[in-house]
Structure formats: structure tokens, C-alpha cells
Design a protein around this motif. Structure first.
Motif, PDB file in Angstrom:
ATOM      1  N   ALA A  66       0.823  -1.205   0.000  1.00  0.00           N
ATOM      2  CA  ALA A  66       0.000   0.000   0.000  1.00  0.00           C
ATOM      3  C   ALA A  66       0.854   1.251   0.000  1.00  0.00           C
ATOM      4  N   ALA A  67       2.145   1.085   0.245  1.00  0.00           N
ATOM      5  CA  ALA A  67       3.069   2.216   0.293  1.00  0.00           C
ATOM      6  C   ALA A  67       4.478   1.697   0.072  1.00  0.00           C
ATOM      7  N   ASP A  68       5.361   2.578  -0.402  1.00  0.00           N
ATOM      8  CA  ASP A  68       6.743   2.191  -0.645  1.00  0.00           C
ATOM      9  C   ASP A  68       7.587   2.249   0.623  1.00  0.00           C
ATOM     10  N   LYS A  69       7.041   2.860   1.658  1.00  0.00           N
ATOM     11  CA  LYS A  69       7.748   2.938   2.936  1.00  0.00           C
ATOM     12  C   LYS A  69       6.720   2.895   4.058  1.00  0.00           C
ATOM     13  N   GLY A  70       7.184   2.890   5.275  1.00  0.00           N
ATOM     14  CA  GLY A  70       6.274   2.796   6.400  1.00  0.00           C
ATOM     15  C   GLY A  70       6.126   1.364   6.880  1.00  0.00           C
TER      16      GLY A  70
ATOM     17  N   GLY B  92      13.494  -3.274   5.393  1.00  0.00           N
ATOM     18  CA  GLY B  92      13.900  -2.166   6.246  1.00  0.00           C
ATOM     19  C   GLY B  92      12.759  -1.365   6.837  1.00  0.00           C
ATOM     20  N   ARG B  93      11.635  -2.037   7.108  1.00  0.00           N
ATOM     21  CA  ARG B  93      10.452  -1.332   7.621  1.00  0.00           C
ATOM     22  C   ARG B  93       9.937  -1.996   8.896  1.00  0.00           C
ATOM     23  N   PRO B  94       9.326  -1.224   9.786  1.00  0.00           N
ATOM     24  CA  PRO B  94       8.819  -1.808  11.034  1.00  0.00           C
ATOM     25  C   PRO B  94       7.799  -2.911  10.754  1.00  0.00           C
ATOM     26  N   LEU B  95       7.837  -3.956  11.578  1.00  0.00           N
ATOM     27  CA  LEU B  95       6.940  -5.089  11.399  1.00  0.00           C
ATOM     28  C   LEU B  95       6.065  -5.282  12.634  1.00  0.00           C
ATOM     29  N   VAL B  96       4.774  -5.414  12.395  1.00  0.00           N
ATOM     30  CA  VAL B  96       3.832  -5.857  13.412  1.00  0.00           C
ATOM     31  C   VAL B  96       3.311  -7.208  12.941  1.00  0.00           C
ATOM     32  N   ILE B  97       3.340  -8.212  13.822  1.00  0.00           N
ATOM     33  CA  ILE B  97       2.933  -9.559  13.435  1.00  0.00           C
ATOM     34  C   ILE B  97       1.574  -9.876  14.040  1.00  0.00           C
TER      35      ILE B  97
END
Length: 276
Positions: A63-67, A131-136
Motif C-alpha cells: 500500500a506504500a513504498d515505505k512505512g 527495512g520497515r517496522p513489522l507488526v505480526i
């Protein structure tokens, strides 16, 4: 902490969700239809691989290239289904500009529960390369796997990974205490004994040193599912922020439906966790 007295209750009735919910087959078929329709309308996901196996795949809805990225690990008692049944559940978060990753994994009895945990760690390592934050997040067996990912010592696994590779875990109808499954019909494929079941249980393993855990249960689920989530919230709450919640009126199969609704409390909570 000890497991429950397994002679005190009918564990088969507590854990056999397909028997508890007679319309479960129709609900699962509905997932497949809704997921297919979502892909036809929105396009096929990008596919990432984390291993050589046919099921070592991650459906990635960008949905986005970053974030941040929210990972959703499917359920099926470690012995059924794959990510393709759940594509439509990415709608809620992607509407808010949050990318969603849905890994598949090999199934019991071809592999063990411990093997599946290792596969999900490999999937998270692959996603961490972005390189992006992960919520599992995860449902049922996927809730178990989400908790295992939060409790993983990522730096020990790979010195190149940050300690907080996983920012938070959000487990829906999760299983954290596996020994009660040993005497049930579910264990025919899992092939767990008391020792291996305990070893695979987040409730008895390392407690996370960072992040947070949400444990959410459908309001119409069995008492054992309530106990499972309350137990992990109590145990881990001594070390990290934890939260227990219910989805009013939901059974084991409808508890994940709010993920498709951008304005549901579930999606808004995951959005907050991802962007914290």
C-alpha cells in the motif's frame, strides 16, 4: 506456571472448533470466495519467497513504498489452509496505507510445529530486508506463531537484525499453551507429546523483552480459548505491555472478519501499533 488439569474438562469439545461451529465449512468457503474476488478486483499480490519450498511464499499487498508492514499469519491448526484464503483481510489496513504481508508455510504432519515456527522466522527475516517496522498478527495457530515471533531473539538468530525486528504482536484466537491439544483429535497431524507441546508453547518459553502483545478472542469461543489468551497476557504483562480483548458475538471463524473493515476497532488498533 503450569498447564491446566487436562482431566478436568472435555478438551476435544473445547478445541475442536469445526465441531463447535457447524457452519465452519461454509465460512471457510466464504473466505476463499472473498479472497479470490478481492484479488480479481485489486490485482494479485507481489509474491516474495523465503525458502525453496512451494509453500515458502509471502503474499505481499503493498500500500506504500515505505512505512510499517503488518504481517498476518493464517490459522488452520498448523495443518490446513494457506495465505490465499485471506487476501480480502488485507483491505482494512491497505485502505489506511499500511502494507500487509501474508506468509504461507508447510503443514503438519509433513513438518512439525517447531519447523513451522522456524519457517515463520525465515519469513520475518526476509521481510526485515525491506527495512520497515513489522507488526505480526495471526489467527488461531497464526496467533501462536505471532507470539513466537515477538519472543524471538532476532539478534541471536542473525546479528544483522535489530533486536526490535518485530514491534508488536496481535494474536486473534491464539494458542499459547499447547499441551491441552495432545489428547485431542487435532494432535493426529501435529504428533505432539507433552514435552514437544510444552517446548512449542510461548506460555512456557522466553518472555519478550520489548514490544507489546494484544490477545483477542471471539466472544462466542470456548472457555479454553479465553483462558489461553488471558494466560499469556498475564504472564507476559509482567515484562511488556499487554492487552486482552474480545470480538463481541464472534465465533472462532468470524473473529477475523473485522480485518476487512477499515473502520473496525481491530484495524484501528493494528494501525496504531504499526505507526507507534
Amino acid at each position: 506456571m503450569t498447564s491446566i488439569d487436562m482431566t478436568a474438562i472435555d478438551l476435544e469439545a473445547e478445541y475442536n472448533n469445526r465441531a463447535r461451529v457447524p457452519e465452519s465449512g461454509e465460512l471457510i468457503a466464504g473466505w476463499a470466495r472473498d479472497a479470490k474476488a478481492f484479488r480479481e478486483q485489486n490485482g494479485a499480490p507481489r509474491v516474495l519467497t523465503y525458502g525453496a519450498g512451494e509453500r515458502n511464499r509471502i503474499d505481499y499487498f503493498a500500500a506504500a513504498d515505505k512505512g510499517p508492514i503488518v504481517v498476518f499469519i493464517h490459522g488452520g491448526y498448523w495443518q490446513a489452509l494457506d495465505a490465499s484464503f485471506f487476501s480480502h483481510l488485507s483491505r482494512g489496513l491497505t485502505t489506511h496505507g499500511i502494507s500487509v504481508a501474508m506468509p504461507s508455510y508447510d503443514l503438519c504432519p509433513q513438518v512439525s510445529v517447531a519447523d513451522i515456527v522456524a519457517q515463520m522466522r525465515a519469513a520475518v527475516r526476509e521481510l526485515a530486508k525491506l527495512g520497515r517496522p513489522l507488526v505480526i498478527s495471526g489467527h488461531s495457530a497464526g496467533g501462536h506463531l505471532a507470539a513466537c515471533m515477538l519472543a524471538t531473539d532476532w539478534t541471536a538468530l542473525d546479528p544483522a537484525l535489530p533486536k526490535e525486528t518485530v514491534r508488536a504482536a496481535y494474536a486473534i484466537s491464539g494458542l499459547f499453551d499447547l499441551p491441552p491439544l495432545v489428547p485431542t483429535s487435532i494432535n493426529k497431524a501435529l504428533q505432539l507429546d507433552e514435552v514437544s507441546a510444552r517446548a512449542a508453547s510461548p506460555l512456557f518459553g522466553p518472555v519478550p523483552s520489548h514490544g507489546s502483545l494484544d490477545a483477542v478472542v471471539g466472544g462466542a469461543e470456548s472457555n479454553e480459548y479465553f483462558r489461553q489468551s488471558r494466560s499469556i497476557v498475564e504472564a507476559w504483562g509482567k515484562a511488556i505491555p499487554t492487552r486482552y480483548d474480545t470480538v463481541p458475538g464472534a465465533n472462532h471463524f468470524t473473529a477475523i472478519a473485522p480485518l476487512a473493515d477499515p473502520e473496525s476497532a481491530m484495524v484501528l488498533r493494528l494501525k496504531d501499533l504499526a505507526k507507534a
